[in-house]
Design a protein around this motif. Structure first.
Motif, PDB file in Angstrom:
ATOM      1  N   THR A 193       0.843  -1.202   0.000  1.00 33.64           N
ATOM      2  CA  THR A 193       0.000   0.000   0.000  1.00 33.64           C
ATOM      3  C   THR A 193       0.878   1.251   0.000  1.00 33.64           C
ATOM      4  N   THR A 194       0.407   2.306  -0.646  1.00 30.05           N
ATOM      5  CA  THR A 194       1.097   3.594  -0.652  1.00 30.05           C
ATOM      6  C   THR A 194       0.389   4.553   0.298  1.00 30.05           C
ATOM      7  N   TYR A 195       1.163   5.238   1.145  1.00 28.88           N
ATOM      8  CA  TYR A 195       0.629   6.194   2.112  1.00 28.88           C
ATOM      9  C   TYR A 195       1.223   7.571   1.834  1.00 28.88           C
ATOM     10  N   GLN A 196       0.428   8.610   2.080  1.00 28.42           N
ATOM     11  CA  GLN A 196       0.833   9.988   1.811  1.00 28.42           C
ATOM     12  C   GLN A 196       1.062  10.713   3.140  1.00 28.42           C
ATOM     13  N   ARG A 245       4.926   1.727   0.750  1.00 28.25           N
ATOM     14  CA  ARG A 245       5.544   2.924   0.171  1.00 28.25           C
ATOM     15  C   ARG A 245       5.022   4.148   0.907  1.00 28.25           C
ATOM     16  N   VAL A 247       5.055   8.216   0.671  1.00 26.05           N
ATOM     17  CA  VAL A 247       5.341   9.436  -0.083  1.00 26.05           C
ATOM     18  C   VAL A 247       5.352  10.590   0.917  1.00 26.05           C
ATOM     19  N   GLU A 286       9.581   1.795   1.506  1.00 24.77           N
ATOM     20  CA  GLU A 286      10.118   2.552   0.375  1.00 24.77           C
ATOM     21  C   GLU A 286       9.704   4.013   0.550  1.00 24.77           C
ATOM     22  N   ASP A 288       9.602   7.954  -0.631  1.00 24.99           N
ATOM     23  CA  ASP A 288       9.648   8.882  -1.764  1.00 24.99           C
ATOM     24  C   ASP A 288       9.612  10.296  -1.193  1.00 24.99           C
TER      25      ASP A 288
END
Length: 290
Positions: A193-196, A245, A247, A286, A288
């Motif tokens: 999953t991508t988190y902001q 991930r 960001v 990861e 970013d």
């Protein structure tokens, strides 16, 4: 400032002296970054280091508008008695929980009432309610700003992010503590999953914990409030499963503020952005940076 032989094996201990008429009393070791055991200064005196503080007065709590349950009623029944058994019955020790609009109660971490029940009188808040006086051991009170934090949770989880952004470091820490006490315990989202992360207000390590909590778990979310807790969260059961991930928006704010030095609030070396990135990467996050 001069010294004699060092403290290596077989040598006498170091001796410190100077050419001034007043004798040196204190040696400071360290350096400007508190990293090495090197001499900083000899001093005749250090004002403010040794201070006789006046004894703290006995602290007192008043439980206002209180409906006593059985244990407290037993303590109140022993008020005015001086036997050892009565004094034991008058002793109470309790953690404090905040009651929300829906009647649920969650612990206020760090808040407690302990001491000896001294008196009770009818409360102006309602028939059958009492104002109970408890003489307490000295303890550090919580800042009144915590009451404002609890108000954000009174009707449920906050509906928007960054409500903590205007708080100082101490209250940001308490914000994360309230988030911990109120966390929902929902299952982890899947790995990948991508988190902001909104980094605009990460001006200190406490701000990072608040921001990553909301990045992972939404407004009012929790994902650690110290390094050990962050490590626990990264191992699962706190809303996210690694690898994932992250960001990190406006990372320049953290790069400017989370720098090497000495953290006078935590009384330890400062936690840097580089350290956080290394820790997150070690847990297969990861990152970013934007």
């Amino acid at each position: 400032m001069t010294t004699s032989a060092g403290a290596d094996a077989g040598l006498p201990p170091e001796r410190w002296w100077w050419e001034y008429p007043v004798r040196p009393r204190w040696l400071l070791r360290g350096d400007a970054r508190f990293e090495d055991d090197t001499p900083l200064a000899l001093c005749a005196e250090i004002e403010g280091l040794f201070v006789d503080l006046p004894p703290r007065p006995q602290e007192r709590f008043t439980l206002v508008g209180c409906r006593p349950e059985t244990p407290l009623r037993a303590a109140l029944g022993a008020v005015g008695q001086s036997t050892k058994a009565a004094l034991r019955r008058r002793r109470i020790s309790a953690e404090v929980y905040a009651v929300a609009a829906d009647g649920s109660a969650s612990q206020v971490i760090g808040a407690g009432v302990s001491g000896t029940v001294e008196a009770a009188e009818p409360s102006r808040l309602g028939a059958g309610l009492l104002d109970v006086t408890v003489d307490s051991e000295p303890r550090e009170p919580l800042p009144t700003g915590v009451l404002g934090i609890l108000e954000h949770w009174y009707a449920g989880r906050p509906a928007e992010k960054n409500l903590w952004a205007g708080y100082d470091r101490g209250l940001r820490h308490h914000w994360a503590g309230v988030a911990l006490a109120r966390r929902s315990g929902e299952p982890d989202r899947p790995a990948g999953t991508t988190y902001q992360l909104d980094g605009r207000f990460v001006t200190d390590i406490e701000g990072f914990y608040c921001a990553i909590g909301e990045a992972i778990n939404g407004p009012g979310g929790y994902f650690g409030w110290n390094l050990d807790a962050l490590d626990d969260c990264l191992r699962g059961r706190f809303g996210a499963r690694t690898p994932f991930r992250l960001v990190w928006h406006d990372s320049a704010v953290a790069r400017e503020h989370l720098v090497a030095g000495y953290d006078r609030r935590r009384l330890s070396p400062a936690i840097t952005l580089a350290y956080l990135l290394e820790m997150l990467t070690a847990h297969e996050v990861e990152i970013d940076l934007r």
